[in-house]
Scaffold this active site. Sequence first.
Site, PDB file in Angstrom:
ATOM      1  N   SER A   1       0.819  -1.205   0.000  1.00 55.40           N
ATOM      2  CA  SER A   1       0.000   0.000   0.000  1.00 55.40           C
ATOM      3  C   SER A   1       0.858   1.262   0.000  1.00 55.40           C
ATOM      4  O   SER A   1       1.536   1.542  -0.979  1.00 55.40           O
ATOM      5  CB  SER A   1      -0.955  -0.040   1.202  1.00 55.40           C
ATOM      6  OG  SER A   1      -1.965   0.917   1.083  1.00 55.40           O
TER       7      SER A   1
ATOM      8  N   ASP B   1      10.671   5.687  -9.732  1.00 52.80           N
ATOM      9  CA  ASP B   1      10.317   6.433 -10.938  1.00 52.80           C
ATOM     10  C   ASP B   1      11.160   7.688 -11.097  1.00 52.80           C
ATOM     11  O   ASP B   1      11.579   8.029 -12.217  1.00 52.80           O
ATOM     12  CB  ASP B   1       8.832   6.806 -10.910  1.00 52.80           C
ATOM     13  CG  ASP B   1       7.916   5.603 -11.107  1.00 52.80           C
ATOM     14  OD1 ASP B   1       8.393   4.599 -11.670  1.00 52.80           O
ATOM     15  OD2 ASP B   1       6.752   5.670 -10.693  1.00 52.80           O
TER      16      ASP B   1
ATOM     17  N   LYS C   1      -0.806  -4.275  -3.186  1.00 53.80           N
ATOM     18  CA  LYS C   1      -2.097  -3.739  -2.768  1.00 53.80           C
ATOM     19  C   LYS C   1      -2.211  -2.315  -3.282  1.00 53.80           C
ATOM     20  O   LYS C   1      -1.701  -1.377  -2.681  1.00 53.80           O
ATOM     21  CB  LYS C   1      -2.214  -3.803  -1.247  1.00 53.80           C
ATOM     22  CG  LYS C   1      -3.644  -3.797  -0.719  1.00 53.80           C
ATOM     23  CD  LYS C   1      -4.233  -2.420  -0.681  1.00 53.80           C
ATOM     24  CE  LYS C   1      -5.605  -2.432  -0.075  1.00 53.80           C
ATOM     25  NZ  LYS C   1      -6.185  -1.076   0.044  1.00 53.80           N
TER      26      LYS C   1
END
Length: 695
Positions: free
Chosen positions: A468, A479, A493
Amino acid sequence: MSPSVIMQRIAAMAVCLLISIPALAEITPTAEDAQASREVAQSIRFGHYEDINFDEAWSRKAFARMLEMMDPQHLYLLSTDIERFGDLRTGFNQAMEQGELERVYAFYGLFQSRLEQRLEWLIAQLEANPTFDYTGNERLAFEGEVSNWVDEFSELDPVWTKRMKNAALTQKLTEPNIDDAEINRRLVNRYRDQLNRVRQTNNEDVLSLFLGAATSSIDPHTEYMSPDQSESFDIQMRLSLEGIGAMLQSEDEYVKVAQLVPGGPAERSGQLHPADRIIAVGQGDSGDMTSVVSMRLDDVVKLIRGPKGSTVRLEVIPARALDVTQTRTVTITRDTVNLEDQAAKSDVIEVQRNGHTERVGVITVPAFYVDFDAWQAGQANYRSTTRDVAALIEKLKAQNVQGIVLDMRGNGGGALQEANSMVGLFIDRGPTVQVRDARGRINLYGDTDRGVAWDGPLTVLINRLSASASEIFAGAIQDYGRGLVLGSRSFGKGTVQTLSDLSHGELRMTRAKFYRISGESTQERGVEPDITFPTLFSDEEIGESALPNALPWDTVRPVNYRRYGNLDASLPTLRDQHAVRAAQNPNFRYLQREASLLKTLREQNTSVSLNLEQRRREMQAQEAEQLALENSRRQALGLETLASWTETLDDDDTATQSDSPINQAQLQESAEILLDYAQLTGQLRDTNVASTKAP
């Protein structure tokens, strides 16, 4: 929402599993039940992230899900029972939308009668035949012993006889000195206790089964919670529950550890691990233990929960065990879990390089937390993950560290705002995560504050239990090219749930989905590390992809963001350097070989022998292989070898123990990789730390 909470709620919905479903000959749906069903249907139709159409195809899927939850191994219901209520295949949707639950409750009543009939049969068999013959060639399959529904009750008798014999054989192998009379007494008591429990039902159990089948056929995180379940959920969210700090779920006839609460008694003890199965519970330091095999989850939780300072004993089948007879008993002192127990903390790892001692900071982040009460009250110094990590960074700067490792293994998530703001400690403004709602609208969240708390080399260490919010953080760092992500694939998740009140109970429903700024979802696939470490966690047992009807991975349009570094250019060299060290590191070699061995043994071992001597030989052969691996590691490290594989369970080195040798080896290697990267990119500084010759 963290997977610890996710798994807690999934577990709560599984009270209907197998023998855990109580009896119900005369229970009928109430007006409250019907209204709750209608409200759940309406809420899902108009509010769920997916476009749900309660058509015939959905009805068939939900009915199949209910059968799977009631009788997953085809051990109770008959083919004629299912055909008798075959109208529910196409009428499940109408029952839910209109609140017409009479047929559902009647089907449950039939299932209940089959369940009681089987338990009574088991007791009668044990009383008539108190001993078993352990000299034959029979085997019991772990799964698929009955591949389809049978026509006659008696057709299941041979399977149940083998299951009963296996239960007896397990006790004989676990306690070699036990006599047949005691085994028989225990089994009779076990089945009588189960029969008593299944005769203590109410309509809430049936409603939870029915709505649980409906919601879990859509996705694993949408669920109806009865008033009692809602109360337990509220207690857990406040972290004021007095117990051992473990999230449990039902799996077949066992209760399995799904997640350990960071800082909780179980996690601190190092004795309990995710995927361990609990088979008995005892109170205090001595006395009889209560078998919890086939016990409903709520009752197991009540046995384990207790006042702060008291002790509970758990007999468990370790996750690494390949046979149900390989058990051990652990003792844990109950306690409450406080915010302070989950707070971030720091340490310094020293790495010897070129005759110098280089320092690397480690910040352990067990969860993303915030003191909401203090924050809402406007207090200036409220506790939060971001604030604590920022302070720890300043502390590490003063210690002249070359870089920072963020250890997020086992971080099940928490407050999204904290994951978002913590990314801002390492980037100078920019987007961090995209959230897409049911209408397709995308909200972009990001860091708006200028400046960074740390601009030096950075790595993020994750594992299968990182989920999560921790996946959002790791994905953003990856990224941006702001740091390396190391470890094993994360949980996956990537959905957002909201909790809403019903006239009777509550509904937790998936309303949105997380996406990285690259446009990729974290759902199901998780975050893939730049450099992968071996792991003993099985993706088939732990993770979003292991949950029924998990929503799929997909993408949205990427957003504009700046890249901080060209990690891709460095990765081939970093991976080569890591591979050389890993090949020379006994702990890494052990992890690789143990993971491979466990995978092979699980694929090969699809059944167990019911011949006592053959079973012993099979167990000994498996244990010998695992013991040889462990002792090979110990010899390479100059440690004393062990005489039996059971000793490795008492000295467990799985990845949930923060101070275990293997965990420390992963941290040490993360520091090595960070220094490799700093050196490759010219960021390795002369810190003028007291240099020492490498030994």
